[in-house]
Design a protein around this motif. Structure first.
Motif, PDB file in Angstrom:
ATOM      1  N   GLY A  38       0.744  -1.320   0.004  1.00 15.18           N
ATOM      2  CA  GLY A  38       0.212  -0.053  -0.087  1.00 15.18           C
ATOM      3  C   GLY A  38       0.983   1.349  -0.017  1.00 15.18           C
ATOM      4  N   ILE A  39       1.765   1.269   0.664  1.00 14.92           N
ATOM      5  CA  ILE A  39       2.884   2.353   0.819  1.00 14.92           C
ATOM      6  C   ILE A  39       3.279   2.670  -0.480  1.00 14.92           C
ATOM      7  N   VAL A  40       3.939   1.499  -1.065  1.00 11.77           N
ATOM      8  CA  VAL A  40       4.666   1.561  -2.230  1.00 11.77           C
ATOM      9  C   VAL A  40       3.607   2.151  -3.686  1.00 11.77           C
ATOM     10  N   GLU A  41       2.536   1.537  -3.654  1.00  8.81           N
ATOM     11  CA  GLU A  41       1.317   2.015  -4.350  1.00  8.81           C
ATOM     12  C   GLU A  41       1.187   3.622  -4.257  1.00  8.81           C
ATOM     13  N   ASP A  42       0.862   4.002  -2.841  1.00  7.68           N
ATOM     14  CA  ASP A  42       0.681   5.266  -2.662  1.00  7.68           C
ATOM     15  C   ASP A  42       1.903   6.248  -3.348  1.00  7.68           C
ATOM     16  N   GLU A  43       3.008   5.883  -2.877  1.00  9.45           N
ATOM     17  CA  GLU A  43       4.298   6.834  -3.263  1.00  9.45           C
ATOM     18  C   GLU A  43       4.000   6.856  -4.843  1.00  9.45           C
ATOM     19  N   ALA A  44       3.944   5.725  -5.475  1.00 10.93           N
ATOM     20  CA  ALA A  44       3.868   5.881  -7.034  1.00 10.93           C
ATOM     21  C   ALA A  44       2.800   6.653  -7.356  1.00 10.93           C
ATOM     22  N   ARG A  45       1.502   6.581  -7.000  1.00  7.67           N
ATOM     23  CA  ARG A  45       0.544   7.487  -7.386  1.00  7.67           C
ATOM     24  C   ARG A  45       0.789   8.841  -7.048  1.00  7.67           C
ATOM     25  N   TRP A  46       1.361   9.074  -6.036  1.00 11.04           N
ATOM     26  CA  TRP A  46       1.791  10.588  -5.664  1.00 11.04           C
ATOM     27  C   TRP A  46       2.739  11.040  -6.487  1.00 11.04           C
ATOM     28  N   LEU A  47       3.814  10.308  -6.910  1.00 13.07           N
ATOM     29  CA  LEU A  47       4.975  10.738  -8.025  1.00 13.07           C
ATOM     30  C   LEU A  47       4.206  10.857  -9.179  1.00 13.07           C
ATOM     31  N   ALA A  48       3.231   9.966  -9.750  1.00 14.53           N
ATOM     32  CA  ALA A  48       2.653  10.110 -11.121  1.00 14.53           C
ATOM     33  C   ALA A  48       1.866  11.360 -11.028  1.00 14.53           C
ATOM     34  N   GLU A  49       1.015  11.872  -9.837  1.00 19.09           N
ATOM     35  CA  GLU A  49       0.349  12.879  -9.864  1.00 19.09           C
ATOM     36  C   GLU A  49       1.463  14.413  -9.931  1.00 19.09           C
ATOM     37  N   LEU A  50       2.362  14.304  -9.085  1.00 18.51           N
ATOM     38  CA  LEU A  50       3.542  15.290  -9.401  1.00 18.51           C
ATOM     39  C   LEU A  50       3.990  15.370 -10.548  1.00 18.51           C
TER      40      LEU A  50
END
Length: 90
Positions: A38-50
């Motif tokens: 979940g943490i890895v997926e959240d980080e990936a989503r945040w980076l994609a949005e950034l």
């Protein structure tokens, strides 16, 4: 898959099982892995949005939108200068 743990960690995991929070060592490990995923997926989503936000900002600048940083800074300096020194009232 076998995992070796130092004794303090083994005791900690065993306490979690005995408290009823987990049914077994495997249950505990699966929960830890799910949380990490979940943490890895959240980080990936945040980076994609950034990345998308940065790309959008750059595209707007290329299209003539947005404001020049030097102009914005000059306007802020002018506003600060207009305020003058701060005074403390009692």
């Amino acid at each position: 898959m076998n995992v070796s743990l130092p004794e303090p960690m083994r005791e900690f995991v065993q306490q979690r099982i005995e408290s009823g929070q987990y049914a077994s060592v495997s249950d505990y490990v699966r929960d830890l892995i799910r949380r990490d995923q979940g943490i890895v997926e959240d980080e990936a989503r945040w980076l994609a949005e950034l990345d998308a936000s940065i790309a959008q900002g750059l595209a707007e600048l290329d299209a003539g939108g947005g404001e020049d940083l030097h102009t914005v800074c000059a306007e802020i300096r002018a506003e600060i200068g207009l305020l003058g020194p701060k005074t403390v009232t009692q």
